[in-house]
Design a protein around this motif. Structure first.
Motif, mmCIF file in Angstrom:
data_model
loop_
_atom_site.group_PDB
_atom_site.id
_atom_site.type_symbol
_atom_site.label_atom_id
_atom_site.label_comp_id
_atom_site.label_asym_id
_atom_site.label_seq_id
_atom_site.Cartn_x
_atom_site.Cartn_y
_atom_site.Cartn_z
ATOM 1 N N TYR A 166 9.359 64.842 -13.206
ATOM 2 C CA TYR A 166 9.895 63.533 -12.959
ATOM 3 C C TYR A 166 9.354 63.102 -11.595
ATOM 4 N N LEU A 183 8.016 53.304 -16.125
ATOM 5 C CA LEU A 183 9.068 54.182 -16.033
ATOM 6 C C LEU A 183 10.228 54.090 -17.026
ATOM 7 N N ASN A 187 10.911 57.287 -20.000
ATOM 8 C CA ASN A 187 12.176 58.069 -19.625
ATOM 9 C C ASN A 187 12.803 58.526 -20.924
ATOM 10 N N LYS A 191 13.773 62.329 -20.975
ATOM 11 C CA LYS A 191 15.236 62.464 -20.941
ATOM 12 C C LYS A 191 15.310 63.542 -22.458
#
Length: 289
Positions: A166, A183, A187, A191
């Motif tokens: 990250y 981004l 993500n 995640k």
């Protein structure tokens, strides 16, 4: 994990692999055979026990025990399959993340591209070893922002790798290599890594309830030990192979369930996580060149 041809019935029937439950249960099967022979001999030659419909009770109990074992097997397989889906998600999302990073990060930033590839690979190997509660140093690749000592000292190694991953992606954004829109796109895959390891940890750290597990084992034991007492007067010495076969069937189902309910180890029937990790590594080497 054992690779085999499910259509080759003859080979599967005659083959006795080291993980075959018959090998594990052989001493118990032999003991039950001797025990049943002694009980039947005592009934036939000394006590001459005669009862009406002696097998009815065991037939009813056998049906109930079979239902319990079906539930036990289904519960264990559900855990195995959920673990397989989680590792399938690791494969898909690592590919998707690699493809997106390969497209978003220009090739002139070869150093950054290589580090991202290393971090993703490190994550899946760290996840595999974390679930096995082991640490294999030669499966870790050192990167600029994650040293061997930092990785080795981390209590939750997948989280450590994810944190650095990250940070590196955010750093690329701050350097205007990645746009804000990138981004949001990245993500979902980032995640998913934490979600998948969470699923695996839930499976590993939540075994079948102790009371249910011990009850089922006691039921199998009592059923087998009392079977010669009720079958001996009617089936005589045929009771001996019957008891041995029933033990093999019922105990084998329980042993198989025990093995597959924690599918992340190195048993023959566990998930092929070593192969999956190597496949992910090879895929990433092709995607991010």
């Amino acid at each position: 994990m054992i690779t085999y041809n499910p259509k080759d019935w003859f080979t599967l029937i005659i083959q006795f692999h080291k993980s075959d439950t018959f090998r594990k249960l052989l001493p118990s099967i032999f003991f039950i055979g001797v025990y049943a022979a002694i009980v039947v001999a005592a009934e036939v030659h000394y006590f001459h026990v005669e009862t009406k419909n002696p097998t009815v009770m065991h037939s009813i109990l056998g049906f109930v025990l079979s239902m319990l074992l079906v539930f036990r097997t289904n519960s264990a397989y559900d855990r195995w399959w959920e673990g397989r889906k989680a590792w399938g998600s690791f494969v898909n999302n690592s590919r998707n993340l690699g493809l997106k990073l390969s497209a978003f990060v220009p090739k002139e930033y070869s150093k950054e591209r290589e580090e991202l590839k290393i971090l993703i690979t490190n994550y899946v190997f760290a996840a595999k070893n974390h679930l096995r509660e082991t640490y294999i140093q030669n499966e870790f690749t050192v990167s600029e922002n994650l040293s061997l000592s930092e990785f080795a000292d981390a209590n939750h190694k997948p989280n450590k790798v994810a944190k650095v991953l990250y940070e590196r992606i955010n750093s690329l954004h701050q350097k205007n290599i990645l746009a804000k829109e990138h981004l949001f796109i990245l993500n979902e895959e980032l995640k998913s890594f934490t979600d998948n390891i969470g699923v695996c940890e839930r499976i590993k750290n939540t075994p079948i309830p102790y009371s249910y597990n011990i009850f089922l084992k006691k039921m199998i034991f009592l059923y087998i030990m009392t079977l010669p007492l009720f079958f001996g007067s009617e089936f005589k010495y045929t009771t001996v192979p019957i008891a041995m076969i029933v033990l093999y069937v019922f105990a084998s189902i329980e042993l198989i369930a025990e093995e597959i309910e924690d599918p992340f180890g190195e048993d023959d029937n566990d998930l092929p996580t070593d192969d999956i990790c190597n496949r992910i590594k090879n895929n990433l080497n092709e995607i991010i060149d």
